[in-house]
Each structure stands twice: as C-alpha cells, then as structure tokens.
Design a protein around this motif. Sequence first.
Motif, PDB file in Angstrom:
ATOM      1  N   ASN A   1      44.545   6.859 113.498  1.00 14.51           N
ATOM      2  CA  ASN A   1      45.004   5.631 112.842  1.00 14.51           C
ATOM      3  C   ASN A   1      44.221   4.414 113.328  1.00 14.51           C
ATOM      4  O   ASN A   1      43.908   3.518 112.554  1.00 14.51           O
ATOM      5  N   ILE A   2      43.911   4.381 114.601  1.00 17.28           N
ATOM      6  CA  ILE A   2      43.111   3.282 115.148  1.00 17.28           C
ATOM      7  C   ILE A   2      41.730   3.279 114.496  1.00 17.28           C
ATOM      8  O   ILE A   2      41.224   2.236 114.077  1.00 17.28           O
ATOM      9  N   GLN A   3      41.145   4.453 114.378  1.00 11.79           N
ATOM     10  CA  GLN A   3      39.811   4.550 113.761  1.00 11.79           C
ATOM     11  C   GLN A   3      39.869   4.150 112.288  1.00 11.79           C
ATOM     12  O   GLN A   3      39.008   3.427 111.793  1.00 11.79           O
ATOM     13  N   ARG A   4      40.919   4.591 111.574  1.00 14.20           N
ATOM     14  CA  ARG A   4      41.067   4.250 110.152  1.00 14.20           C
ATOM     15  C   ARG A   4      41.256   2.753 109.940  1.00 14.20           C
ATOM     16  O   ARG A   4      40.893   2.220 108.897  1.00 14.20           O
ATOM     17  N   ALA A   5      41.847   2.072 110.919  1.00 11.48           N
ATOM     18  CA  ALA A   5      42.081   0.631 110.780  1.00 11.48           C
ATOM     19  C   ALA A   5      40.761  -0.129 110.687  1.00 11.48           C
ATOM     20  O   ALA A   5      40.717  -1.243 110.177  1.00 11.48           O
ATOM     21  N   GLY A   6      39.696   0.470 111.190  1.00  8.86           N
ATOM     22  CA  GLY A   6      38.370  -0.131 111.057  1.00  8.86           C
ATOM     23  C   GLY A   6      38.143  -1.389 111.872  1.00  8.86           C
ATOM     24  O   GLY A   6      37.233  -2.158 111.582  1.00  8.86           O
ATOM     25  N   ARG A   7      38.929  -1.578 112.892  1.00  9.58           N
ATOM     26  CA  ARG A   7      38.726  -2.749 113.742  1.00  9.58           C
ATOM     27  C   ARG A   7      37.522  -2.541 114.642  1.00  9.58           C
ATOM     28  O   ARG A   7      37.267  -1.437 115.092  1.00  9.58           O
ATOM     29  N   PRO A   8      36.812  -3.613 114.915  1.00  7.60           N
ATOM     30  CA  PRO A   8      35.677  -3.478 115.836  1.00  7.60           C
ATOM     31  C   PRO A   8      36.180  -3.184 117.248  1.00  7.60           C
ATOM     32  O   PRO A   8      37.332  -3.486 117.583  1.00  7.60           O
ATOM     33  N   PRO A   9      35.334  -2.618 118.090  1.00  8.86           N
ATOM     34  CA  PRO A   9      35.737  -2.369 119.480  1.00  8.86           C
ATOM     35  C   PRO A   9      36.080  -3.684 120.181  1.00  8.86           C
ATOM     36  O   PRO A   9      35.522  -4.734 119.861  1.00  8.86           O
ATOM     37  N   MET A  10      37.004  -3.607 121.123  1.00  8.89           N
ATOM     38  CA  MET A  10      37.433  -4.809 121.863  1.00  8.89           C
ATOM     39  C   MET A  10      36.245  -5.543 122.466  1.00  8.89           C
ATOM     40  O   MET A  10      36.243  -6.756 122.548  1.00  8.89           O
ATOM     41  N   SER A  11      35.237  -4.789 122.894  1.00 10.06           N
ATOM     42  CA  SER A  11      34.077  -5.413 123.542  1.00 10.06           C
ATOM     43  C   SER A  11      33.286  -6.304 122.585  1.00 10.06           C
ATOM     44  O   SER A  11      32.497  -7.128 123.026  1.00 10.06           O
ATOM     45  N   MET A  12      33.515  -6.166 121.291  1.00 11.40           N
ATOM     46  CA  MET A  12      32.804  -6.970 120.299  1.00 11.40           C
ATOM     47  C   MET A  12      33.599  -8.206 119.871  1.00 11.40           C
ATOM     48  O   MET A  12      33.129  -9.002 119.076  1.00 11.40           O
ATOM     49  N   LEU A  13      34.810  -8.366 120.390  1.00 13.44           N
ATOM     50  CA  LEU A  13      35.693  -9.462 119.987  1.00 13.44           C
ATOM     51  C   LEU A  13      35.660 -10.585 121.008  1.00 13.44           C
ATOM     52  O   LEU A  13      35.440 -10.349 122.197  1.00 13.44           O
ATOM     53  N   ASN A  14      35.948 -11.803 120.539  1.00 12.59           N
ATOM     54  CA  ASN A  14      36.136 -12.881 121.502  1.00 12.59           C
ATOM     55  C   ASN A  14      37.550 -12.749 122.082  1.00 12.59           C
ATOM     56  O   ASN A  14      38.346 -11.919 121.630  1.00 12.59           O
ATOM     57  N   VAL A  15      37.870 -13.542 123.073  1.00  7.81           N
ATOM     58  CA  VAL A  15      39.144 -13.415 123.784  1.00  7.81           C
ATOM     59  C   VAL A  15      40.329 -13.577 122.836  1.00  7.81           C
ATOM     60  O   VAL A  15      41.273 -12.780 122.863  1.00  7.81           O
TER      61      VAL A  15
END
Length: 125
Positions: A21-35
């Motif tokens: 489900n996490i993979q299907r959500a398509g969110r970028p990895p945390m390391s690619m996000l700002n705080v």
Amino acid sequence: MSSHRNPHSRLTDAMRLVLANIQRAGRPPMSMLNVQQARLFYEMSASILDLPEPRLARVEDLQIPMRDGQMVQARLFAPSLRSDTQGLPTLVYFHGGGWVVGDNDTHMPTCARLAHEANALVVSV
C-alpha cells in the motif's frame, strides 16, 4: 544486513500488504522531502499501523527538566491493571524519526499498548 535473498519473505502477510500500500501510494522517499513535507506525510500515514488503544489508568503530558534548564516534552502512560503504580517497571520510549518526524501523538497507540501489555509505566520522550 540480512543474507536472506528476499527479506520480504520473512514478513507477515499483513506487513507485506502495508508495504504494498505504501508503494502504491506513490509517495517519494522521505529522504527526498523537505522537513514540512516529511512531517505531513508521516502524520497522514502513521495511523496505518495503529492497534486499538487500550484503556489506561492515566495518560499525562509531562515537562522533564534538563541540566541546561531546557524542558523536554514527554508523555506518561500508566497501565490500568492496577491503580497503584508504585514499584512498576518503567520503560522510556524514544520513537524513531531522527527528531524530525513523529511525536507523542503519532506514537500514542504504540506507547499505550506497551504500557498495557507490559503492565509498566511508559514515558514517551
């Protein structure tokens, strides 16, 4: 590091479903996000793994003084198996998240479950 060829094969079916489900959500990895984005995404998804919270005798927000005079926020979870908590073991819980994501609210179900199951005081920092 696991020497097993497929570490996912060791997971329960429920955990495999969570990861899918996490993979299907398509969110970028945390390391690619700002705080701010990482905190928002974490808060939005933290409840996915939550178990029902047991009824506890006491949940109390605390301020713990440090040597430098600063105060650290914490939360005390007292189990409901007995009203007298004197002499109960105490577990100090430091959640993951690198001091960037997660807090006492996102980890409340986990800490409540720990206090209940272990019949121990839990102090979440």
